[in-house]
Design a protein around this motif. Structure first.
Motif, PDB file in Angstrom:
ATOM      1  N   LEU A 146     -22.995  31.697 -33.761  1.00  0.00           N
ATOM      2  CA  LEU A 146     -22.712  31.320 -35.149  1.00  0.00           C
ATOM      3  C   LEU A 146     -22.102  32.408 -36.024  1.00  0.00           C
ATOM      4  CD1 LEU A 146     -25.640  29.100 -36.350  1.00  0.00           C
ATOM      5  CD2 LEU A 146     -23.241  28.514 -36.082  1.00  0.00           C
ATOM      6  N   MET A 147     -22.775  33.548 -36.121  1.00  0.00           N
ATOM      7  CA  MET A 147     -22.314  34.568 -37.047  1.00  0.00           C
ATOM      8  C   MET A 147     -20.959  35.108 -36.631  1.00  0.00           C
ATOM      9  SD  MET A 147     -23.720  35.001 -39.771  1.00  0.00           S
ATOM     10  CE  MET A 147     -23.367  36.523 -40.605  1.00  0.00           C
ATOM     11  N   ASN A 148     -20.764  35.284 -35.303  1.00  0.00           N
ATOM     12  CA  ASN A 148     -19.485  35.796 -34.848  1.00  0.00           C
ATOM     13  C   ASN A 148     -18.358  34.800 -35.080  1.00  0.00           C
ATOM     14  OD1 ASN A 148     -19.980  38.407 -34.222  1.00  0.00           O
ATOM     15  ND2 ASN A 148     -20.532  38.008 -32.086  1.00  0.00           N
ATOM     16  N   SER A 149     -18.622  33.505 -34.872  1.00  0.00           N
ATOM     17  CA  SER A 149     -17.547  32.560 -35.166  1.00  0.00           C
ATOM     18  C   SER A 149     -17.247  32.585 -36.662  1.00  0.00           C
ATOM     19  CB  SER A 149     -17.855  31.124 -34.699  1.00  0.00           C
ATOM     20  OG  SER A 149     -19.144  30.981 -34.268  1.00  0.00           O
ATOM     21  N   PHE A 150     -18.280  32.799 -37.463  1.00  0.00           N
ATOM     22  CA  PHE A 150     -18.083  32.849 -38.913  1.00  0.00           C
ATOM     23  C   PHE A 150     -17.233  34.063 -39.327  1.00  0.00           C
ATOM     24  CE2 PHE A 150     -19.805  33.983 -43.212  1.00  0.00           C
ATOM     25  CZ  PHE A 150     -19.245  32.913 -43.891  1.00  0.00           C
ATOM     26  N   VAL A 151     -17.623  35.260 -38.847  1.00  0.00           N
ATOM     27  CA  VAL A 151     -16.845  36.435 -39.262  1.00  0.00           C
ATOM     28  C   VAL A 151     -15.442  36.404 -38.667  1.00  0.00           C
ATOM     29  CG1 VAL A 151     -18.777  37.984 -39.730  1.00  0.00           C
ATOM     30  CG2 VAL A 151     -17.805  37.932 -37.453  1.00  0.00           C
ATOM     31  N   MET A 152     -15.266  35.814 -37.481  1.00  0.00           N
ATOM     32  CA  MET A 152     -13.935  35.739 -36.898  1.00  0.00           C
ATOM     33  C   MET A 152     -13.080  34.745 -37.671  1.00  0.00           C
ATOM     34  SD  MET A 152     -14.976  36.116 -32.942  1.00  0.00           S
ATOM     35  CE  MET A 152     -13.456  35.722 -32.129  1.00  0.00           C
ATOM     36  N   TRP A 153     -13.724  33.701 -38.174  1.00  0.00           N
ATOM     37  CA  TRP A 153     -13.021  32.738 -39.024  1.00  0.00           C
ATOM     38  C   TRP A 153     -12.559  33.428 -40.309  1.00  0.00           C
ATOM     39  CZ3 TRP A 153     -14.826  30.464 -43.770  1.00  0.00           C
ATOM     40  CH2 TRP A 153     -14.032  29.387 -44.228  1.00  0.00           C
ATOM     41  N   LEU A 154     -13.381  34.386 -40.786  1.00  0.00           N
ATOM     42  CA  LEU A 154     -12.988  35.161 -41.965  1.00  0.00           C
ATOM     43  C   LEU A 154     -11.928  36.204 -41.630  1.00  0.00           C
ATOM     44  CD1 LEU A 154     -16.436  35.888 -43.699  1.00  0.00           C
ATOM     45  CD2 LEU A 154     -14.703  34.255 -44.427  1.00  0.00           C
ATOM     46  N   GLY A 155     -11.651  36.396 -40.343  1.00  0.00           N
ATOM     47  CA  GLY A 155     -10.609  37.326 -39.949  1.00  0.00           C
ATOM     48  C   GLY A 155     -11.099  38.690 -39.491  1.00  0.00           C
ATOM     49  N   PHE A 156     -12.388  38.827 -39.221  1.00  0.00           N
ATOM     50  CA  PHE A 156     -12.905  40.109 -38.729  1.00  0.00           C
ATOM     51  C   PHE A 156     -13.104  40.073 -37.219  1.00  0.00           C
ATOM     52  CE2 PHE A 156     -14.347  39.806 -43.129  1.00  0.00           C
ATOM     53  CZ  PHE A 156     -13.960  41.044 -43.629  1.00  0.00           C
ATOM     54  N   GLU A 157     -13.408  41.228 -36.672  1.00  0.00           N
ATOM     55  CA  GLU A 157     -13.717  41.337 -35.243  1.00  0.00           C
ATOM     56  C   GLU A 157     -15.120  40.785 -34.991  1.00  0.00           C
ATOM     57  OE1 GLU A 157     -12.117  43.945 -32.652  1.00  0.00           O
ATOM     58  OE2 GLU A 157     -10.597  42.716 -33.641  1.00  0.00           O
ATOM     59  N   LYS A 158     -15.377  40.372 -33.762  1.00  0.00           N
ATOM     60  CA  LYS A 158     -16.762  39.986 -33.449  1.00  0.00           C
ATOM     61  C   LYS A 158     -17.633  41.246 -33.404  1.00  0.00           C
ATOM     62  CE  LYS A 158     -16.680  40.221 -28.457  1.00  0.00           C
ATOM     63  NZ  LYS A 158     -17.335  39.790 -27.270  1.00  0.00           N
ATOM     64  N   GLN A 159     -18.904  41.068 -33.728  1.00  0.00           N
ATOM     65  CA  GLN A 159     -19.798  42.208 -33.877  1.00  0.00           C
ATOM     66  C   GLN A 159     -20.992  42.132 -32.935  1.00  0.00           C
ATOM     67  OE1 GLN A 159     -19.198  44.680 -35.995  1.00  0.00           O
ATOM     68  NE2 GLN A 159     -17.401  43.713 -36.935  1.00  0.00           N
ATOM     69  N   ARG A 160     -21.523  43.305 -32.620  1.00  0.00           N
ATOM     70  CA  ARG A 160     -22.827  43.325 -31.930  1.00  0.00           C
ATOM     71  C   ARG A 160     -23.901  43.486 -32.996  1.00  0.00           C
ATOM     72  NH1 ARG A 160     -23.746  47.704 -28.554  1.00  0.00           N
ATOM     73  NH2 ARG A 160     -25.526  46.582 -27.708  1.00  0.00           N
ATOM     74  N   TRP A 161     -24.323  42.362 -33.537  1.00  0.00           N
ATOM     75  CA  TRP A 161     -25.205  42.373 -34.703  1.00  0.00           C
ATOM     76  C   TRP A 161     -26.504  43.127 -34.459  1.00  0.00           C
ATOM     77  CZ3 TRP A 161     -23.547  40.789 -39.301  1.00  0.00           C
ATOM     78  CH2 TRP A 161     -22.388  40.008 -39.324  1.00  0.00           C
ATOM     79  N   LEU A 162     -27.066  42.950 -33.284  1.00  0.00           N
ATOM     80  CA  LEU A 162     -28.388  43.531 -33.059  1.00  0.00           C
ATOM     81  C   LEU A 162     -28.304  44.887 -32.376  1.00  0.00           C
ATOM     82  CD1 LEU A 162     -30.237  40.270 -32.028  1.00  0.00           C
ATOM     83  CD2 LEU A 162     -30.193  41.402 -34.241  1.00  0.00           C
ATOM     84  N   GLY A 163     -27.058  45.416 -32.235  1.00  0.00           N
ATOM     85  CA  GLY A 163     -26.928  46.671 -31.519  1.00  0.00           C
ATOM     86  C   GLY A 163     -26.512  47.830 -32.397  1.00  0.00           C
ATOM     87  N   ASN A 164     -26.346  47.578 -33.682  1.00  0.00           N
ATOM     88  CA  ASN A 164     -25.823  48.627 -34.562  1.00  0.00           C
ATOM     89  C   ASN A 164     -26.712  48.708 -35.794  1.00  0.00           C
ATOM     90  OD1 ASN A 164     -24.470  48.910 -37.160  1.00  0.00           O
ATOM     91  ND2 ASN A 164     -22.551  49.225 -36.057  1.00  0.00           N
ATOM     92  N   GLY A 165     -27.054  49.929 -36.210  1.00  0.00           N
ATOM     93  CA  GLY A 165     -28.052  50.134 -37.268  1.00  0.00           C
ATOM     94  C   GLY A 165     -27.855  49.303 -38.516  1.00  0.00           C
ATOM     95  N   ALA A 166     -26.670  49.402 -39.139  1.00  0.00           N
ATOM     96  CA  ALA A 166     -26.457  48.720 -40.411  1.00  0.00           C
ATOM     97  C   ALA A 166     -26.462  47.202 -40.234  1.00  0.00           C
ATOM     98  CB  ALA A 166     -25.136  49.166 -41.028  1.00  0.00           C
ATOM     99  N   LEU A 167     -25.827  46.735 -39.130  1.00  0.00           N
ATOM    100  CA  LEU A 167     -25.783  45.283 -38.907  1.00  0.00           C
ATOM    101  C   LEU A 167     -27.169  44.749 -38.565  1.00  0.00           C
ATOM    102  CD1 LEU A 167     -22.485  44.928 -36.862  1.00  0.00           C
ATOM    103  CD2 LEU A 167     -22.897  44.294 -39.244  1.00  0.00           C
ATOM    104  N   ALA A 168     -27.945  45.549 -37.820  1.00  0.00           N
ATOM    105  CA  ALA A 168     -29.300  45.125 -37.471  1.00  0.00           C
ATOM    106  C   ALA A 168     -30.126  44.967 -38.734  1.00  0.00           C
ATOM    107  CB  ALA A 168     -29.944  46.150 -36.547  1.00  0.00           C
ATOM    108  N   MET A 169     -29.973  45.944 -39.642  1.00  0.00           N
ATOM    109  CA  MET A 169     -30.715  45.855 -40.906  1.00  0.00           C
ATOM    110  C   MET A 169     -30.283  44.622 -41.686  1.00  0.00           C
ATOM    111  SD  MET A 169     -33.073  47.062 -42.815  1.00  0.00           S
ATOM    112  CE  MET A 169     -33.531  48.566 -41.981  1.00  0.00           C
TER     113      MET A 169
END
Lengths: 313, 282
Positions: free
Chosen positions: A152-175
């Motif tokens: 879900l979140m990756n399809s959302f941010v990619m729809w907004l034009g961003f790269e897909k993210q490793r949400w649970l693997g990076n400090g700021a995104l995890a927070m």
């Protein structure tokens, strides 16, 4: 009244007195058996554990032998992992408070206004996430914030034009994931608190302000906000406690407390890891008191800041 | 003039409605996606992630039938959760109402001290006494039993506080009348005051049952064998470092919400009263 009638009355009264003299009838003893269960439960399940936690925090507790080691457990807390846990818990608490006080407060004011339609529907719908357990919520969020392109979140941010993210693997995104999860579960609850607070504000205040020509903003900032102070302080206080004792969310997002580089480690997570998983009860107890100290100091500071201790005029 | 005022309000209403719709969607979205995912095979989830795609060919009740088959322990967990929630709620309400009533109705030397102790237990987070409580549960042989989950928390501070407030607001005339009729003090509580406190019981019953049904940290520590677990703990065991059983986890999570959702839809009023009980006081 005749003498005989008086006599019978006195007789029955005496009988009643006799009947009511037992301990079950005594108003002097009654309160003690009513509160007795609390006193027992307090002694066994609260006072004793607290005292024993204080005691354990000065001990090295090994199977079969216990050794007093003074302040060593507290000294051991001065390490990078625990500081990281404190930092994570503090950030989480700050972010949740920054979101979970203004947003529900404003929503409550809107929902309270006369012009709003379908009030009960929205109030209930926004409350529904609060019914889920953290386990269920954590399951949804770890999947929705998964690293796959299609989640879900990756399809959302990619729809907004961003790269897909490793949400649970990076400090700021995890927070952010943790904070979004908290926002999801708590907006409806805090909304209820603020709505209950709004109900206690007398309507006359707004009416007289309108007569004096006050704008909507003036009414909000001069009447609503000050009069919601008690409930805001309450929400603030529970948010501090809730924020600093957060654990289950992180436990669920990262398979039982094992986040990469401890990006999701919280104070209670550290307590759980050391006290229960590694069976170091002494160090775990010291963590508990560090947590108590932190929440206590911040709560008192916050109450002072809001002028809770000032005498009401 | 009139019409402009009217349109202005309508515009505000539309904006408000739009804003709340966004929040309502945000609230329901995760639950809806979870429900959709529960009808798909987990391999699909592993390959494409959690999404809203509805593909009738992939939809099946397989995840649910697995829960109800003998192969999974889900029904046992469900039963454990129901038993623990029922016993905990009944005991907690009875004992807390008794304590709250005692504090509200009688004046006695230890009253203020007892109430202060109630407030102190409210302010110290469970996490601090967790380890000693765990050690104590081992010595009392409460580990891995439902009583270990239930007993330490039946004299719960929030319900005590709530019942004290509620009982304090009830008329006291009944009390003396009942005493004249020869009722014991406990009889007065059970036969007269408890029925009068019915609304307070409804609010607290719902709140405590919800808390117990969803409770995680303490049961996680106390319960050990797979057959003893409650739903939240059982579901969390499906996530392991060696692989995750999402088939069971997702459908199990959906079924765990269903009973609360039903109770919520019917008894919203009591939910709301119970929730706001702690915050709004004189």
């Amino acid at each position: 009244m005749t003498d005989s009638a008086l006599e019978t009355a006195a007789n029955t009264e005496a009988k009643r007195k006799a009947k009511r003299s037992g301990i079950l009838y005594s108003q002097k003893f009654a309160p003690y058996y009513f509160v007795f269960p609390f006193l027992v439960s307090f002694a066994v399940f609260f006072a004793y554990p607290v005292l024993s936690a204080i005691n354990m925090s000065f001990q090295e507790v090994l199977p079969g032998q216990v050794k007093y080691i003074g302040l060593d457990n507290y000294k051991d807390l001065w390490n990078a992992t625990f500081l990281k846990a404190i930092l994570n818990s503090t950030k989480y608490t700050i972010y949740t408070i920054v979101i979970l006080i203004p947003v529900p407060l404003v929503l409550a004011v809107f929902l309270h206004s006369k012009r709003m339609i379908a009030k009960n529907f929205f109030r209930s719908t926004l409350f529904i996430p609060a019914l889920t357990s953290v386990v269920v919520a954590g399951t949804v969020f770890r999947l929705a914030f998964g690293e796959l392109e299609g989640s879900l979140m990756n399809s959302f941010v990619m729809w907004l034009g961003f790269e897909k993210q490793r949400w649970l693997g990076n400090g700021a995104l995890a927070m952010s994931t943790l904070v979004i999860l908290a926002a999801w579960r708590w907006i409806g609850i805090n909304l209820l608190y603020f709505m209950a607070g709004l109900q206690n504000i007398p309507k006359e205040l707004y009416e007289s302000a309108e007569i004096d020509g006050a704008s909507t903003w003036n009414k909000f900032s001069r009447i609503t906000i000050p009069l919601l102070r008690p409930i805001t302080i309450y929400v603030f206080t529970i948010s501090i406690y809730g924020g600093y004792s957060m654990f289950t969310e992180s436990y669920m997002l990262w398979n039982g407390n094992r986040s990469p580089n401890d990006i999701g480690l919280t104070i209670v997570g550290y307590l759980y890891r050391n006290g229960l998983e590694q069976n170091n009860l002494g160090l775990g107890s010291a963590v508990g008191f560090a947590l108590l100290l932190i929440t206590f100091v911040i709560t008192i500071g916050q109450l002072k800041l809001f002028g809770m201790f000032r005498k009401e005029e | 003039m009139d019409t402009t005022v009217k349109t202005k309000w309508t515009l505000n209403q539309v904006l408000l409605l739009a804003l709340f719709t966004v929040f309502a969607v945000f609230s329901l979205f995760p639950i809806v996606t979870l429900t959709i995912a529960s009808f798909k095979p987990a391999q699909e989830l592993m390959r494409f992630g959690l999404n809203l795609k509805i593909d009738p060919d992939l939809f099946s009740l397989k995840n649910y039938t697995y829960l109800f088959s003998g192969e999974s322990l889900y029904l046992t967990w469900y039963k454990n959760s129901i038993v623990i929630t029922a016993i905990y709620t009944a005991l907690c309400l009875f004992i807390s109402s008794m304590i709250g009533y005692g504090l509200a109705v009688y004046k006695f030397p230890l009253r203020n001290l007892t109430f202060t102790l109630v407030l102190i237990t409210m302010m110290v987070p469970l996490e601090i006494i967790m380890l000693p409580l765990y050690k104590l549960s081992i010595s009392l042989q409460l580990i891995d039993s439902i009583w270990g989950v239930i007993l330490p928390f039946i004299a719960a501070p929030l319900p005590i506080f709530f019942f004290r407030q509620y009982a304090g607001g009830l008329p006291k005339d009944f009390l003396d009348a009942a005493r004249v009729d020869g009722c014991t003090e406990f009889g007065i509580f059970v036969r007269i005051m408890m029925p009068l406190m019915a609304p307070a019981f409804s609010s607290m019953a719902i709140l405590q049952a919800l808390f117990c049904w969803n409770n995680f940290l303490w049961p996680l520590i106390v319960l050990r064998t797979n057959e003893q677990l409650t739903i939240p703990i059982g579901l969390s065991t499906l996530l392991t470092p060696y692989g995750n059983n999402f088939d069971m986890l997702i459908s199990g999570a959906v079924l765990a919400i269903v009973p609360i959702l039903i109770v919520f839809l019917f008894f919203q009023k009591y939910f709301i009263e119970g929730m706001t009980a702690g915050g709004v006081k004189g």
